[in-house]
Design an enzyme around this catalytic site. Structure first.
Site, PDB file in Angstrom:
ATOM      1  N   ASP A  90       0.853  -1.037  -0.018  1.00 57.67           N
ATOM      2  CA  ASP A  90      -0.012   0.068   0.088  1.00 57.67           C
ATOM      3  C   ASP A  90       0.975   1.322  -0.083  1.00 57.67           C
ATOM      4  O   ASP A  90       2.095   1.115   0.156  1.00 57.67           O
ATOM      5  CB  ASP A  90      -0.911  -0.078   1.167  1.00 57.67           C
ATOM      6  CG  ASP A  90      -0.275  -0.132   2.454  1.00 57.67           C
ATOM      7  OD1 ASP A  90       0.945  -0.213   2.690  1.00 57.67           O
ATOM      8  OD2 ASP A  90      -0.804   0.299   3.646  1.00 57.67           O
ATOM      9  N   TYR A  92       3.101   4.694   0.756  1.00 60.29           N
ATOM     10  CA  TYR A  92       3.862   5.242   1.913  1.00 60.29           C
ATOM     11  C   TYR A  92       2.942   6.169   2.684  1.00 60.29           C
ATOM     12  O   TYR A  92       2.192   6.996   1.907  1.00 60.29           O
ATOM     13  CB  TYR A  92       5.088   6.133   1.511  1.00 60.29           C
ATOM     14  CG  TYR A  92       6.098   5.190   0.564  1.00 60.29           C
ATOM     15  CD1 TYR A  92       6.771   4.218   0.964  1.00 60.29           C
ATOM     16  CD2 TYR A  92       6.054   5.476  -0.982  1.00 60.29           C
ATOM     17  CE1 TYR A  92       7.685   3.532   0.492  1.00 60.29           C
ATOM     18  CE2 TYR A  92       7.187   4.826  -1.542  1.00 60.29           C
ATOM     19  CZ  TYR A  92       7.928   3.811  -0.864  1.00 60.29           C
ATOM     20  OH  TYR A  92       8.807   3.197  -1.624  1.00 60.29           O
ATOM     21  N   PHE A 103       6.135   1.737  -4.801  1.00 59.08           N
ATOM     22  CA  PHE A 103       7.634   1.896  -4.381  1.00 59.08           C
ATOM     23  C   PHE A 103       8.138   3.315  -4.796  1.00 59.08           C
ATOM     24  O   PHE A 103       9.123   3.871  -4.301  1.00 59.08           O
ATOM     25  CB  PHE A 103       8.519   0.976  -5.149  1.00 59.08           C
ATOM     26  CG  PHE A 103       8.100  -0.564  -4.634  1.00 59.08           C
ATOM     27  CD1 PHE A 103       8.802  -0.819  -3.433  1.00 59.08           C
ATOM     28  CD2 PHE A 103       7.460  -1.481  -5.331  1.00 59.08           C
ATOM     29  CE1 PHE A 103       8.442  -2.086  -2.746  1.00 59.08           C
ATOM     30  CE2 PHE A 103       7.369  -2.517  -4.906  1.00 59.08           C
ATOM     31  CZ  PHE A 103       7.679  -2.919  -3.592  1.00 59.08           C
ATOM     32  N   HIS A 217      10.664  -9.208   0.095  1.00 61.94           N
ATOM     33  CA  HIS A 217      10.297  -7.828  -0.102  1.00 61.94           C
ATOM     34  C   HIS A 217      11.546  -7.143  -0.071  1.00 61.94           C
ATOM     35  O   HIS A 217      12.762  -7.435   1.132  1.00 61.94           O
ATOM     36  CB  HIS A 217       9.442  -7.409   0.902  1.00 61.94           C
ATOM     37  CG  HIS A 217       8.612  -6.299   0.774  1.00 61.94           C
ATOM     38  ND1 HIS A 217       9.391  -5.055   1.010  1.00 61.94           N
ATOM     39  CD2 HIS A 217       7.305  -6.079  -0.145  1.00 61.94           C
ATOM     40  CE1 HIS A 217       8.304  -3.887   0.882  1.00 61.94           C
ATOM     41  NE2 HIS A 217       7.463  -4.511  -0.086  1.00 61.94           N
TER      42      HIS A 217
END
Length: 256
Positions: A90, A92, A103, A217
């Site tokens: 989701d 930032y 990202f 991740h």
């Protein structure tokens, strides 16, 4: 003819004039590329419901990220041009960071988030491309890299706060649409899906046998457990070439 850039390249003051409530009333074709509008028609009701709930949060005094002008930015580039799917979690939750692409952050954000810094570190180790000080990844998205968060909004300061609010149905439909595209001879369109971490892995059943690059991740909490050394960028390009598709130019402009 709809200008697909119109809603996403507004001046800052104009962008805020188009709020979530106004978006909930607009035709899908004015919110995203035309082929995305068609692909997401089956979940139009869910999308309008999410946008309405975001408007209610704003009306209650909460800040929702990203801004209305960016919340559907992942669907700005045509569905037909997608060749790499990068699934994030989701946005930032820090105000000023989220820009609607997984990202990525605003070009002016300093320092960049640690997950993105780790992506750049692996990019340099993989392809020798030096890290950038900025987090503008639009040069990737313009080449057909769909940077899609599983959940596309968040309340400022509260990571994960919009999970279970309806976005999952919309992004499930989006991933399914990407995976099920066909080319004129009836075969599958070229696609490499990038699944970093457990949340991203949840979409694997939707991918209809597409090529997949997966690892831990890039978060500082997990990057050392399999993300570093995974060489995802060279692997993606090799898999694209195997499908008769040009690779991605991963080097970003030093200044966006």
């Amino acid at each position: 003819m709809f200008d697909s850039d119109a809603l996403f390249e507004l001046a800052a003051d104009a962008a805020e004039a188009v709020g979530f409530a106004e978006m909930a009333a607009l035709p899908l074709s004015e919110l995203m590329a035309a082929d995305w509008a068609e692909a997401l028609r089956p979940v139009e009701g869910e999308l309008r419901g999410v946008l309405t709930s975001l408007a209610a949060e704003v009306a209650a005094g909460h800040q929702v990220l990203p801004s209305p002008s960016n919340v559907l930015r992942a669907f700005r580039q045509p569905l037909a041009g997608v060749k790499v799917l990068v699934v994030g979690q989701d946005p930032y939750p820090t105000p000023g960071h989220a820009v609607g692409l997984s990202f990525a952050v605003d070009a002016r954000t300093r320092p960049i988030p640690r997950s993105l810094a780790n992506i750049y570190r692996e990019l340099e180790a993989d392809l020798g491309i030096p890290a950038r000080v900025h987090g503008d990844l639009s040069a990737w998205s313009s080449q057909g890299v769909l940077l899609l968060n599983r959940v596309m909004s968040v309340r400022a300061g509260a990571a994960g706060s919009h999970r279970g609010k309806g976005w999952e149905a919309i992004t499930t439909a989006a991933v399914t649409a990407v995976a099920n595209r066909r080319i004129p001879d009836g075969g599958s369109a070229p696609l490499v899906a990038v699944l970093w971490g457990r949340d991203a892995e949840s979409v694997r059943p939707l991918l209809s046998g597409a090529a997949v690059v997966s690892s831990a991740h890039p978060s500082p909490l997990s990057a050392s457990r399999g993300f570093f050394g995974s060489r995802p960028f060279s692997t993606i390009n090799a898999l694209l070439r195997d499908q008769g598709c040009p690779g991605v130019t991963w080097e970003l402009p030093p200044v966006p």
